[in-house]
Every structure is written in structure tokens, then in C-alpha cells.
Design a protein around this motif. Structure first.
Motif, PDB file in Angstrom:
ATOM      1  N   TRP A  36      36.933  45.429  43.871  1.00 62.17           N
ATOM      2  CA  TRP A  36      36.472  44.244  44.071  1.00 62.17           C
ATOM      3  C   TRP A  36      36.255  44.023  45.632  1.00 62.17           C
ATOM      4  CZ3 TRP A  36      34.737  40.893  40.627  1.00 62.17           C
ATOM      5  CH2 TRP A  36      35.237  40.987  39.256  1.00 62.17           C
ATOM      6  N   THR A  58      46.709  51.218  42.283  1.00 62.04           N
ATOM      7  CA  THR A  58      45.987  50.089  43.033  1.00 62.04           C
ATOM      8  C   THR A  58      45.991  50.058  44.394  1.00 62.04           C
ATOM      9  OG1 THR A  58      47.874  48.701  42.670  1.00 62.04           O
ATOM     10  CG2 THR A  58      46.413  48.660  40.733  1.00 62.04           C
ATOM     11  N   TYR A  60      45.261  47.225  47.853  1.00 60.12           N
ATOM     12  CA  TYR A  60      44.870  45.941  48.245  1.00 60.12           C
ATOM     13  C   TYR A  60      44.695  45.588  49.785  1.00 60.12           C
ATOM     14  CZ  TYR A  60      46.757  44.585  43.588  1.00 60.12           C
ATOM     15  OH  TYR A  60      46.796  44.469  42.250  1.00 60.12           O
ATOM     16  N   ILE A  70      44.794  43.038  40.722  1.00 62.96           N
ATOM     17  CA  ILE A  70      43.560  43.849  40.057  1.00 62.96           C
ATOM     18  C   ILE A  70      44.012  44.512  38.576  1.00 62.96           C
ATOM     19  CG2 ILE A  70      43.937  46.014  41.471  1.00 62.96           C
ATOM     20  CD1 ILE A  70      40.736  46.353  41.230  1.00 62.96           C
ATOM     21  N   GLN A  72      43.011  45.918  34.321  1.00 57.65           N
ATOM     22  CA  GLN A  72      41.897  46.322  33.542  1.00 57.65           C
ATOM     23  C   GLN A  72      42.157  46.411  31.928  1.00 57.65           C
ATOM     24  OE1 GLN A  72      40.948  50.576  34.192  1.00 57.65           O
ATOM     25  NE2 GLN A  72      43.273  51.066  34.470  1.00 57.65           N
ATOM     26  N   LEU A  81      40.386  40.559  38.389  1.00 56.67           N
ATOM     27  CA  LEU A  81      41.233  40.055  39.389  1.00 56.67           C
ATOM     28  C   LEU A  81      41.510  38.830  39.244  1.00 56.67           C
ATOM     29  CD1 LEU A  81      41.533  41.084  42.481  1.00 56.67           C
ATOM     30  CD2 LEU A  81      39.622  39.705  43.130  1.00 56.67           C
ATOM     31  N   CYS A  96      31.883  43.335  41.974  1.00 61.62           N
ATOM     32  CA  CYS A  96      32.499  44.271  41.356  1.00 61.62           C
ATOM     33  C   CYS A  96      31.974  45.534  41.642  1.00 61.62           C
ATOM     34  CB  CYS A  96      32.677  44.173  39.754  1.00 61.62           C
ATOM     35  SG  CYS A  96      33.108  45.323  38.717  1.00 61.62           S
TER      36      CYS A  96
END
Length: 126
Positions: A36, A58, A60, A70, A72, A81, A96
Motif C-alpha cells: 500500500w 509485513t 510498515y 496490512i 490479506q 489495509l 495498491c
């Protein structure tokens, strides 16, 4: 044909929450890097969060740690998100993106991604 379609943007007051979604199609969803990004008016696009869809690792940006998550759903081929405690400075167009081949040492760098969605607007008022 690779397609990424974002949704879930909107207008909220500071302190509010939103959940963005990104529906992916046209490629093997598992084992790719998804991210993102956001771009505010007059500013450069910046990485917000990223995830390897295979292992779930992940990443950030410091500015959103502890507030954005985040995630999925591989079965639905959808990236999310979750944003809480939103601030006016979170106002931006959110995009995205997908990197289909190979890993990278820079998972939040825009140059590392091959495909992009059209974006969804998030506006946070004070």
C-alpha cells in the motif's frame, strides 16, 4: 492481464477508522509482494505497508506503525489495509501495488513494484 482494484476510501474525522481493500486478478496471488502506498497533494508517493503473500512477512512505514495493519485473504485474492486512529496527515490517495517476481531489500520503495491500481481517496478532517 494484471488488475488491482482498490476500494474502501472515504472521509472520516480524526481518530476514526477505515479499511481499504485491493482485489487482485490476472496473476498467481500467492508468493508475491503486495504493498500500500499513498500520495498527498504536492507530495511524492510513499510506501505505507507491504506484505509477502506467501510467508506473511509485513513491513510498515514509521509514520503508521501501531495504527495501520496490512493483511490479506488469499482465497479471495484480496489485500487489506486497516487504518485506525487516523490523522489529518493521513489524507492522501491510497494505491495498491504488486511486485510479481523476486524479493527486494526495499519493500516500501515505489521503484520495486510492477503493477499499480488506480487508487482510492482517504480524507481525514480535524
Amino acid at each position: 492481464q494484471v488488475q488491482l482494484v482498490e476500494s474502501g476510501g472515504g472521509s472520516v474525522q480524526a481518530g476514526g477508522s477505515l479499511r481499504l481493500s485491493c482485489a487482485a486478478s490476472g496473476y498467481t496471488y500467492s508468493s508475491v509482494l503486495m504493498g500500500w502506498f499513498r500520495q498527498a497533494p504536492g507530495k511524492e508517493r510513499e510506501g505505507v505497508a507491504a506484505i509477502y503473500t506467501g510467508g506473511g512477512t509485513t513491513y510498515y512505514a514509521d509514520s503508521v506503525k501501531g495504527r495501520f495493519t496490512i493483511s490479506q485473504d488469499n482465497a479471495k485474492r484480496t489485500l487489506y489495509l486497516q487504518m485506525i486512529s487516523l490523522k489529518p496527515e493521513d489524507t492522501a490517495m491510497y494505491y495498491c501495488a504488486a511486485r510479481l517476481y523476486g524479493g527486494t531489500a526495499l519493500p516500501l520503495a515505489i521503484t520495486e513494484y510492477n503493477y499499480w491500481g488506480q487508487g482510492t481517496q482517504v480524507t481525514v478532517s480535524s
